[in-house]
Structures are given as structure tokens and as C-alpha cells.
Write an enzyme that holds these catalytic residues in place. Sequence first.
Site, PDB file in Angstrom:
ATOM      1  N   CYS A   1       0.796  -1.233   0.000  1.00  0.00           N
ATOM      2  CA  CYS A   1       0.000   0.000   0.000  1.00  0.00           C
ATOM      3  C   CYS A   1       0.828   1.283   0.000  1.00  0.00           C
ATOM      4  O   CYS A   1       0.528   2.191  -0.786  1.00  0.00           O
ATOM      5  CB  CYS A   1      -1.019   0.022   1.121  1.00  0.00           C
ATOM      6  SG  CYS A   1      -1.032  -1.375   2.219  1.00  0.00           S
TER       7      CYS A   1
ATOM      8  N   ARG B   1       7.074 -10.852   5.662  1.00  0.00           N
ATOM      9  CA  ARG B   1       6.659 -10.542   7.028  1.00  0.00           C
ATOM     10  C   ARG B   1       7.310 -11.536   7.982  1.00  0.00           C
ATOM     11  O   ARG B   1       7.344 -12.728   7.692  1.00  0.00           O
ATOM     12  CB  ARG B   1       5.129 -10.628   7.155  1.00  0.00           C
ATOM     13  CG  ARG B   1       4.458  -9.580   6.302  1.00  0.00           C
ATOM     14  CD  ARG B   1       2.961  -9.671   6.364  1.00  0.00           C
ATOM     15  NE  ARG B   1       2.399  -8.710   5.424  1.00  0.00           N
ATOM     16  CZ  ARG B   1       1.110  -8.578   5.162  1.00  0.00           C
ATOM     17  NH1 ARG B   1       0.245  -9.325   5.811  1.00  0.00           N
ATOM     18  NH2 ARG B   1       0.688  -7.693   4.293  1.00  0.00           N
TER      19      ARG B   1
ATOM     20  N   GLN C   1       0.943 -11.130  -2.844  1.00  0.00           N
ATOM     21  CA  GLN C   1      -0.466 -10.749  -2.772  1.00  0.00           C
ATOM     22  C   GLN C   1      -0.954 -10.372  -4.164  1.00  0.00           C
ATOM     23  O   GLN C   1      -0.233  -9.711  -4.914  1.00  0.00           O
ATOM     24  CB  GLN C   1      -0.636  -9.520  -1.870  1.00  0.00           C
ATOM     25  CG  GLN C   1      -0.244  -9.750  -0.434  1.00  0.00           C
ATOM     26  CD  GLN C   1      -0.385  -8.475   0.374  1.00  0.00           C
ATOM     27  OE1 GLN C   1       0.105  -7.419  -0.019  1.00  0.00           O
ATOM     28  NE2 GLN C   1      -1.066  -8.566   1.504  1.00  0.00           N
TER      29      GLN C   1
ATOM     30  N   ASP D   1      -2.621  -7.971  -5.073  1.00  0.00           N
ATOM     31  CA  ASP D   1      -3.010  -6.746  -4.396  1.00  0.00           C
ATOM     32  C   ASP D   1      -3.533  -5.705  -5.375  1.00  0.00           C
ATOM     33  O   ASP D   1      -3.143  -5.694  -6.537  1.00  0.00           O
ATOM     34  CB  ASP D   1      -1.768  -6.177  -3.689  1.00  0.00           C
ATOM     35  CG  ASP D   1      -2.123  -5.466  -2.409  1.00  0.00           C
ATOM     36  OD1 ASP D   1      -3.320  -5.341  -2.115  1.00  0.00           O
ATOM     37  OD2 ASP D   1      -1.190  -5.038  -1.702  1.00  0.00           O
TER      38      ASP D   1
ATOM     39  N   HIS E   1      -5.067  -1.376  -4.990  1.00  0.00           N
ATOM     40  CA  HIS E   1      -5.585  -0.297  -4.159  1.00  0.00           C
ATOM     41  C   HIS E   1      -6.426   0.607  -5.029  1.00  0.00           C
ATOM     42  O   HIS E   1      -5.998   1.015  -6.097  1.00  0.00           O
ATOM     43  CB  HIS E   1      -4.435   0.451  -3.491  1.00  0.00           C
ATOM     44  CG  HIS E   1      -3.695  -0.423  -2.528  1.00  0.00           C
ATOM     45  ND1 HIS E   1      -2.571  -1.124  -2.876  1.00  0.00           N
ATOM     46  CD2 HIS E   1      -3.985  -0.773  -1.253  1.00  0.00           C
ATOM     47  CE1 HIS E   1      -2.170  -1.856  -1.837  1.00  0.00           C
ATOM     48  NE2 HIS E   1      -3.005  -1.666  -0.853  1.00  0.00           N
TER      49      HIS E   1
ATOM     50  N   LYS F   1     -12.728  -4.458   7.668  1.00  0.00           N
ATOM     51  CA  LYS F   1     -12.545  -5.248   6.466  1.00  0.00           C
ATOM     52  C   LYS F   1     -13.629  -6.297   6.294  1.00  0.00           C
ATOM     53  O   LYS F   1     -14.335  -6.644   7.240  1.00  0.00           O
ATOM     54  CB  LYS F   1     -11.168  -5.913   6.478  1.00  0.00           C
ATOM     55  CG  LYS F   1     -10.915  -6.768   7.698  1.00  0.00           C
ATOM     56  CD  LYS F   1      -9.483  -7.307   7.704  1.00  0.00           C
ATOM     57  CE  LYS F   1      -9.245  -8.221   8.889  1.00  0.00           C
ATOM     58  NZ  LYS F   1      -7.986  -8.939   8.815  1.00  0.00           N
TER      59      LYS F   1
ATOM     60  N   HIS G   1      -8.230  -1.404  -0.028  1.00  0.00           N
ATOM     61  CA  HIS G   1      -7.247  -2.464  -0.262  1.00  0.00           C
ATOM     62  C   HIS G   1      -8.050  -3.688  -0.631  1.00  0.00           C
ATOM     63  O   HIS G   1      -9.048  -3.973   0.030  1.00  0.00           O
ATOM     64  CB  HIS G   1      -6.467  -2.841   0.995  1.00  0.00           C
ATOM     65  CG  HIS G   1      -5.858  -1.707   1.735  1.00  0.00           C
ATOM     66  ND1 HIS G   1      -4.508  -1.535   1.826  1.00  0.00           N
ATOM     67  CD2 HIS G   1      -6.408  -0.702   2.444  1.00  0.00           C
ATOM     68  CE1 HIS G   1      -4.251  -0.476   2.569  1.00  0.00           C
ATOM     69  NE2 HIS G   1      -5.388   0.044   2.959  1.00  0.00           N
TER      70      HIS G   1
END
Length: 648
Positions: free
Chosen positions: A337, A366, A384, A386, A388, A472, A518
Site C-alpha cells: 500500500c 513478514r 499478494q 493486491d 488499491h 474489512k 485495499h
Amino acid sequence: MIEIRLPDGSIKEFEKGVTPYEVALSISEGLARNVLSAKFNDQIVETSTPLTTNGSLILFTWNDDEGKKAFWHSSAHVMAQAIEELYPGVKLTIGPAIENGFYYDVDFGDHKISESDFNQIEQRMLEIARGKHPFQMREVSKENALNHYQKERNEFKVELIENLQDGEITFCDHDTFTDLCRGGHLPHTGFIKAVKLTSVAGAYWRGDENNKQLTRIYGITFPKQKDLKEYLVLLEEAKKRDHRKLGRELELFTFSQKVGQGLPLWLPKGAALRGRLEDFLKKAQQKAGYEMVVTPHIGHKDLYVTSGHYAKYGEDSFQPIKTPHEGEEFLLKPMNCPHHCEIYRSGQWSYKDLPKRLAEFGTVYRYEQSGELHGLTRVRGFTQDDAHIFCTPDQLDDEFKKVIDLVLYVFSSLGFENFTAQVSLRDPENKEKYIGSDANWEKAENAIINAAKEKGLSYKIETGEAAFYGPKLDFMVKDALGRQWQLGTIQVDYNLPERFDLSYKGSDNELHRPVMIHRAPFGSMERFVAILLEHTAGDFPLWLMPQQAIILSLSEKYEKYAEKVLTLLENNEIRATVDNRNETVGKKIREAELNKFPFMLIVGEQEEKDGTVSVRRRGEGDLGRMDPEAFAQLINKEISKNLKAFEV
RNA sequence: GCCGACGUAGCUCAGGGGUAGAGCGCUUCCUUGGUAAGGAAGAGGUCACGAGUUCAAUUCUCGUCGUUGGCUCCA
């Protein structure tokens, strides 16, 4: 007399003080023999509880979840008795029924317990069970209850009782054993016929790692020996679908101690599979108006200081990478992000440009706790899917719904039907755990709930499960052993736009703050492939199969023809391979079946002569001879039937 | 990170104070086959790593690493 309404709607009259057991007996002896627990006016009661008012009664047997709950809860009492007898001086804490069985958290003091102690406990439990001791509830005053446990020096029970109201405290007795308990038991211990303790684990008192660690013993019991056997077989079957086992067998991924724990290595077949999933999503995202971006794997520490992640996770992350001279610090990217926020900031946007949807298959790292790592479902380096979405506050509802559509499309294309939607909200008692204003949180939480409602999702609200920056909506799917995993996720975020000072020019010629969503429909490629493996047992949808067909030559004489067929299939976009080994066709078929090839094409003298292939479908058998072109059509037709294009 | 279990051939596993075994897989040879295992021979192991006890450790003890069932955590 009182009137009792039964689930079928009928109303029967009974003497005041009738028990659920007696009601069952009035219906049939068989029911009375099998009734395990009961619910009266929405309250769980014992089968021996006298009913004194009119009301509706539901009787539960082993076939009801409530019946199993009573069974296992009672079993926890029996286990506690056995443990107390075998290990005098232990302190009991809590022992509930769970989805499959029960556990009891026990403070064993200095005694170390391990699985080698299980047999002894199981045997004693069975002895107690055979005694057919009735479970009997009795009311106890708070003072007496406290006295009882103070005498035993059990500070855990004392703490529990202190939080209860006088007048609502009950104990449950059976045989020589007494426990603080709210109720919901079997008539007597004799129902328990089969006992299996399954594991021992450490667990913190009240789930808080600052508290004392207790020993949790898990077990499961059944009313018949046969049920236990079946359960154990079921567990064995589930193990066959374990993605770690299948991943190795199908040569999809591996791990290396040298590379490091939680860092998966994708093998060629796995990488191809994953690439196909990515292409599938890219196609849908393109239709949905997303733009692909690419960002680096590390970012300056300041980036994460700005985003707030450094303050929240800096200590518990992979530590910064330092440059040789300037004393700069970079972090391995734990999420995409902040990078995407900077991409947004690189331009000037008008409300007419929004929503801006930036997508990336972004690999992140992570530092997950070592005890948490699990196959591909919980790793330290993962990718991910991912994106945004930066939009105006007005666009939020609509965008959120569009994302739900995309996630549902992904799930249905891959055959996930048994998912649950989970709305994770902030814990209003612990606001300091989250960043952002109350007003924004409220807006975001409402946007999610509205979208979920409007899309007809059956969702469950979990308070206190939100991310620290926003609420979320997660899509949860179970693995082979019934453990829940989060796959798709959609999160609303008012905070990062604030922190990165993101803006757009409105129609009023003023600067405004965009809202950020997200989202990741797969969640992560790793976890998604893992769960997909466990659901399909490696029998993926045809479009996703690493290899859709294998050509089995009857002998080396037909190698040339096999290669010719392969080229023909490849020209038709079919993924296939040739097995030319010097083995019998029986063996080649067996291995192809075990390796999950959907189609086997056998070529020999006949096929070569008339230019055909003999088609065998996995799990179904011989489909007869056909033209390779016809086979290609068969496959492609099946694929287009199962894989629909995404409609915006 | 914490509690428990485990770590022997590429895989699945047996064994056990005197430096190792099976099945599958792999290599070679024979066989050239018709819808779920053709036959034979061979190669392959610092018994996870490090220390201790012992005349001797893969085996016993401790530690480390990794895997695993839970707990806590999960941006």
C-alpha cells in the site's frame, strides 16, 4: 398442568415439574434412550431439569450439534475427574466443547504432561463412564462457591466466580467430582463409550500471553466405538488432501532449510499453475478497469514511518537493511500500500480521473512467528494479488460492491462454494489499538456492512478483528482439517490517504481526500494455491491443470507418432506431455491416474495407422478412439463451459 | 515466541549402545506391450547439526536448527 410445545408444532400437556427426559419418554422409548440434552424456551437445560412453566422444548440427540456439545462438554468433566485423580493437586480452569471434541485447560503445577500420559487418562475416563454417574446441577451461593475454590487454592476458578452474579452460580456433580458449570450435560456418564485424547498444548489463561501458561488437553469422545473408528479414518482421509503432501507429490513447491523457514520455492509446475491463476485474474481486472503497476521489494524506512506501519510493526519485523555509507535504512516490503500511495502521489488527479485502481502481484515479506508457519498457508515471503482503489467518498459504496463481484467471480470460477464472509470491525472498548478518527471508522464500517447486505452475502460480524487502519470484509475458507483461513479480503482505509496527504481536485475546484480500498481476491497466491489443493485434492479445474493430457506410447516404436500428436495438441493450446518410457501401458496409466492427469491418450499401432488417439479420462476410463483435433475440441469446449469471462 | 511430538536413502517408513534396512523412485540390461504396478542387476545414507556420557553414540543426555498439533500473533 403445563403446556409444552414441541418442534413439530404440537402442544402437549404435562404435570408441572415434568423433565425433558420424561417428555421424550412420552414420545417414544427410543427417543428417551437417545436424548442427550434439551433446550427450553431458548435456554439449555438438563434432561433432568423440572419444567415448571408453559414453553417450547427441543430435545437433542447425537445427531444435533447441541447434542454433541452436551456430550463433549460432559466428557470434559469426566476427563477433569480422571486428571484430578491421577495427578492430585492440579488446578482445573475451563473445559468447553469445541467443533470436534473438547479440551480442558489445567494448571499441572510442576508436573509435565505429555502424550505418553494419555492412555492412562483415557482408561480412567472409560472406567468413570461405565459407572453411569448422573450429572447433577445445584445452585451455590457466591460465598460458598468462593469458599470451595479458595480451599482448593484454585485462583482461576475464584477469578471466574468473582465475575459472576450471586444467584446465577451453579456447580455440577457427578460421581466424586464437582465443577463450576453453567449446565448442558448428558443424563449420565454411561453414554460415553469411546474416548480418544488427541493432543496436548500450551494455552494461556484467558488467552492472554501475559498470563500463566496452562496445559490444554484436547480429546474427543463418541457414543459408539464405531464412531471413533470412523472419525479416525476421516482424519486419515483429510491427511491425504494435505497441500504439503500434494505439493510435493505434484512437484508444485518445496522448502529448503538453507533458504530459510517460511520461504517457499515454487517448482516449474507450481510456477506455471500460479502464473495461470495470475493471468486469469489479470484478465478480469483489466475488464474491471484496473491498471497494473510494479514496485520494488524494499522501501525506505521513512515510507513506513509515514504509513504508520513502522511504529506498529517495526520491532517485530525483519530488521532494516542498511546501506554501506549514508546510514540509510530500507525495509523489506511488508505490504504494497505505501508504494501504491506514492504512485498515486506522483500525479495530479481530478475527480474525473477517479476511481484509480492500481493492481500489482506484489511480493511481501513478514516476520511471522516461527510457531505460526504452516506449509504454504502461513509463510514469511508471499505474493499478494493486491490492488488499491483510490476513489471519492461518493464512489466508495459502488466500488466496494464491484470488488465483491470480482471476488465472487474468482471464487465461483475455482469452485469455492463453501466460504463464509466475515465483517471485521473495531473493538469499541480498545480504540487506542487503531488509528484514525471515530467518524471515519463509522463511515467505513457502515460502507462495508451495506455492501455485504446489498450483495446478499451471508456474513458474520467479528468485533475487534479489524486491521489497525480500517475495517474489512474477509472471505474465509476451510482447509481439509476444517481450519479456517482468510483468502479474499476487502478493506476500507481512510487513514493512509490522510498520512500520505493524498488528494484530488473536486468539481468545486477544491482539493479533497480520496478514500482507499485495499483488496486481494486470492489473498495471497501461496495460501490460495494451498487451499485450492486441499479442496480439489490436486484435481484442479481443467483450465488450471499444469498438464491437461499425457500421451502414452504403447512402445518405443510409436515415439514419433506420439511427438506428432503432442505438436498437434500444442497447436491447439493444450498443455500435454509424452510418456515414452520403456514401461507397460498399464503402469503408465496407473501413474498418470495417480499424478492427476485429466486425460490420457494412448497411441499404438492402430492409432498411428488411422491418425487417431485412444482417449482415457481420469477416473472414468476409456472414451474410445478419436481424431486429435476432435480431442482438442473436447477439451476446449469443457474449459469454456466452466470458465466464464468476467462481466462488469 | 510458548507447550507437546517428530527429524534414518529423492519419497513413505522399519530398526536400535558395536558406524544401517524395506517398499516406491533413480541408473543399466532383458522385455516392445492395448487401459491402474513385466523381470533382473546396480547406485544411493556423516542416521538434521553441535556438545556431553561411554572403550564405543545413529541409538542415552543437553543444546541448536527444522518440521509438526495447539496457544499467542497475523499490516
